[in-house]
Scaffold this motif. Structure first.
Motif, PDB file in Angstrom:
ATOM      1  N   GLU A 114      57.501  21.379  68.311  1.00 51.37           N
ATOM      2  CA  GLU A 114      57.078  20.776  67.048  1.00 51.37           C
ATOM      3  C   GLU A 114      55.584  20.982  66.834  1.00 51.37           C
ATOM      4  O   GLU A 114      54.791  20.825  67.751  1.00 51.37           O
ATOM      5  CB  GLU A 114      57.381  19.279  67.067  1.00 51.37           C
ATOM      6  CG  GLU A 114      56.984  18.549  65.822  1.00 51.37           C
ATOM      7  CD  GLU A 114      57.301  17.068  65.906  1.00 51.37           C
ATOM      8  OE1 GLU A 114      57.375  16.448  64.844  1.00 51.37           O
ATOM      9  OE2 GLU A 114      57.455  16.530  67.016  1.00 51.37           O
ATOM     10  N   VAL A 115      55.211  21.334  65.592  1.00 52.31           N
ATOM     11  CA  VAL A 115      53.806  21.480  65.236  1.00 52.31           C
ATOM     12  C   VAL A 115      53.314  20.123  64.741  1.00 52.31           C
ATOM     13  O   VAL A 115      53.896  19.531  63.830  1.00 52.31           O
ATOM     14  CB  VAL A 115      53.605  22.554  64.141  1.00 52.31           C
ATOM     15  CG1 VAL A 115      52.138  22.655  63.766  1.00 52.31           C
ATOM     16  CG2 VAL A 115      54.135  23.891  64.605  1.00 52.31           C
ATOM     17  N   ARG A 116      52.248  19.632  65.362  1.00 52.90           N
ATOM     18  CA  ARG A 116      51.663  18.346  64.999  1.00 52.90           C
ATOM     19  C   ARG A 116      50.177  18.534  64.718  1.00 52.90           C
ATOM     20  O   ARG A 116      49.564  19.486  65.170  1.00 52.90           O
ATOM     21  CB  ARG A 116      51.805  17.327  66.136  1.00 52.90           C
ATOM     22  CG  ARG A 116      53.211  16.927  66.442  1.00 52.90           C
ATOM     23  CD  ARG A 116      53.204  15.893  67.525  1.00 52.90           C
ATOM     24  NE  ARG A 116      54.556  15.508  67.913  1.00 52.90           N
ATOM     25  CZ  ARG A 116      54.829  14.730  68.940  1.00 52.90           C
ATOM     26  NH1 ARG A 116      53.859  14.250  69.682  1.00 52.90           N
ATOM     27  NH2 ARG A 116      56.072  14.425  69.226  1.00 52.90           N
ATOM     28  N   SER A 117      49.632  17.581  64.026  1.00 54.40           N
ATOM     29  CA  SER A 117      48.195  17.569  63.795  1.00 54.40           C
ATOM     30  C   SER A 117      47.594  16.471  64.654  1.00 54.40           C
ATOM     31  O   SER A 117      48.116  15.356  64.686  1.00 54.40           O
ATOM     32  CB  SER A 117      47.894  17.319  62.320  1.00 54.40           C
ATOM     33  OG  SER A 117      46.522  17.177  62.122  1.00 54.40           O
ATOM     34  N   VAL A 177      54.025  30.095  66.467  1.00 55.18           N
ATOM     35  CA  VAL A 177      54.748  29.882  67.716  1.00 55.18           C
ATOM     36  C   VAL A 177      56.203  30.260  67.486  1.00 55.18           C
ATOM     37  O   VAL A 177      56.782  29.945  66.445  1.00 55.18           O
ATOM     38  CB  VAL A 177      54.639  28.410  68.182  1.00 55.18           C
ATOM     39  CG1 VAL A 177      55.475  28.162  69.415  1.00 55.18           C
ATOM     40  CG2 VAL A 177      53.202  28.056  68.443  1.00 55.18           C
ATOM     41  N   ASP A 178      56.781  30.937  68.474  1.00 53.46           N
ATOM     42  CA  ASP A 178      58.151  31.414  68.355  1.00 53.46           C
ATOM     43  C   ASP A 178      58.849  31.227  69.694  1.00 53.46           C
ATOM     44  O   ASP A 178      58.218  31.307  70.752  1.00 53.46           O
ATOM     45  CB  ASP A 178      58.133  32.894  67.967  1.00 53.46           C
ATOM     46  CG  ASP A 178      59.487  33.410  67.545  1.00 53.46           C
ATOM     47  OD1 ASP A 178      60.332  32.593  67.136  1.00 53.46           O
ATOM     48  OD2 ASP A 178      59.696  34.631  67.618  1.00 53.46           O
ATOM     49  N   MET A 179      60.152  30.962  69.659  1.00 56.32           N
ATOM     50  CA  MET A 179      60.946  30.918  70.878  1.00 56.32           C
ATOM     51  C   MET A 179      61.595  32.288  71.012  1.00 56.32           C
ATOM     52  O   MET A 179      62.411  32.679  70.190  1.00 56.32           O
ATOM     53  CB  MET A 179      61.995  29.809  70.826  1.00 56.32           C
ATOM     54  CG  MET A 179      62.691  29.603  72.150  1.00 56.32           C
ATOM     55  SD  MET A 179      63.746  28.152  72.223  1.00 56.32           S
ATOM     56  CE  MET A 179      62.634  26.822  71.913  1.00 56.32           C
ATOM     57  N   MET A 218      65.693  31.274  64.989  1.00 62.84           N
ATOM     58  CA  MET A 218      64.877  30.515  64.037  1.00 62.84           C
ATOM     59  C   MET A 218      63.553  31.232  63.829  1.00 62.84           C
ATOM     60  O   MET A 218      63.038  31.896  64.726  1.00 62.84           O
ATOM     61  CB  MET A 218      64.637  29.090  64.543  1.00 62.84           C
ATOM     62  CG  MET A 218      65.891  28.257  64.596  1.00 62.84           C
ATOM     63  SD  MET A 218      65.583  26.595  65.180  1.00 62.84           S
ATOM     64  CE  MET A 218      65.067  25.833  63.671  1.00 62.84           C
ATOM     65  N   SER A 219      62.982  31.071  62.640  1.00 59.10           N
ATOM     66  CA  SER A 219      61.710  31.729  62.356  1.00 59.10           C
ATOM     67  C   SER A 219      60.580  31.031  63.100  1.00 59.10           C
ATOM     68  O   SER A 219      60.722  29.911  63.589  1.00 59.10           O
ATOM     69  CB  SER A 219      61.443  31.720  60.852  1.00 59.10           C
ATOM     70  OG  SER A 219      61.316  30.398  60.397  1.00 59.10           O
ATOM     71  N   ASP A 220      59.445  31.704  63.178  1.00 56.53           N
ATOM     72  CA  ASP A 220      58.300  31.129  63.856  1.00 56.53           C
ATOM     73  C   ASP A 220      57.746  29.951  63.067  1.00 56.53           C
ATOM     74  O   ASP A 220      57.975  29.828  61.875  1.00 56.53           O
ATOM     75  CB  ASP A 220      57.217  32.178  64.102  1.00 56.53           C
ATOM     76  CG  ASP A 220      56.812  32.904  62.832  1.00 56.53           C
ATOM     77  OD1 ASP A 220      57.469  32.701  61.796  1.00 56.53           O
ATOM     78  OD2 ASP A 220      55.849  33.669  62.883  1.00 56.53           O
ATOM     79  N   VAL A 221      57.039  29.054  63.766  1.00 52.93           N
ATOM     80  CA  VAL A 221      56.513  27.841  63.143  1.00 52.93           C
ATOM     81  C   VAL A 221      54.996  27.926  63.109  1.00 52.93           C
ATOM     82  O   VAL A 221      54.372  28.468  64.015  1.00 52.93           O
ATOM     83  CB  VAL A 221      56.985  26.567  63.885  1.00 52.93           C
ATOM     84  CG1 VAL A 221      58.473  26.404  63.765  1.00 52.93           C
ATOM     85  CG2 VAL A 221      56.578  26.590  65.345  1.00 52.93           C
ATOM     86  N   ALA A 222      54.417  27.387  62.014  1.00 53.75           N
ATOM     87  CA  ALA A 222      52.969  27.452  61.869  1.00 53.75           C
ATOM     88  C   ALA A 222      52.392  26.257  61.114  1.00 53.75           C
ATOM     89  O   ALA A 222      51.193  26.029  61.161  1.00 53.75           O
ATOM     90  CB  ALA A 222      52.566  28.735  61.161  1.00 53.75           C
TER      91      ALA A 222
END
Length: 140
Positions: free
Chosen positions: A121-124, A86-88, A101-105
């Motif tokens: 935010e990446v959540r489980s 995911v990226d903004m 900012m870099s992408d989140v995974a």
């Protein structure tokens, strides 16, 4: 200079080396937790002013999903999910830190747009991943 070198004892060197090695302990713990986490049930939660406005399921389907956020004040952000990242991509804030900012995974990764009070935010959704985190306050 030589008189200062003579003041150093073998125990001093051992203590300094142990402290240097111990400084890498948090990195090792963090890496271990990230490596053993279950990354099969992850979600990306988009929050504005602390309220959830959108949720992406992070699945490796090769599809691209776009969410455009705009609030009452004219703040706008575009968040894009491409497969497992995911990226903004766009924001109309002045500093553009969130776009750079870099992408989140991975679980715990975040993108933050402070001027717009937007958090990605990446959540489980697996409760075991959230309860196995190390809490500094519980170590006392």
């Amino acid at each position: 200079m030589m008189k200062y070198i003579k003041m150093i004892k073998r125990g001093d060197v051992i203590v300094v080396l142990l402290l240097m090695l111990g400084s890498f302990l948090p990195l090792g713990i963090f890496s271990y937790v990230q490596a053993t986490a279950d990354h099969s049930n992850m979600q990306v939660v988009v929050q504005a002013n602390g309220e959830i406005v959108h949720v992406f399921d992070l699945v490796d389907d090769g599809k691209t999903e776009t969410f455009h956020f705009e609030d009452d004040h004219g703040h706008s952000n575009t968040i894009v999910r491409t497969g497992m990242t995911v990226d903004m991509t766009e924001a109309n804030c002045s500093d553009q830190v969130c776009v750079r900012m870099s992408d989140v995974a991975l679980v715990g990764d975040t993108i933050l747009c402070l001027p717009h009070k937007l958090l990605v935010e990446v959540r489980s959704d697996n409760p075991d991943d959230n309860t196995n985190e190390i809490d500094v306050l519980s170590l006392r």
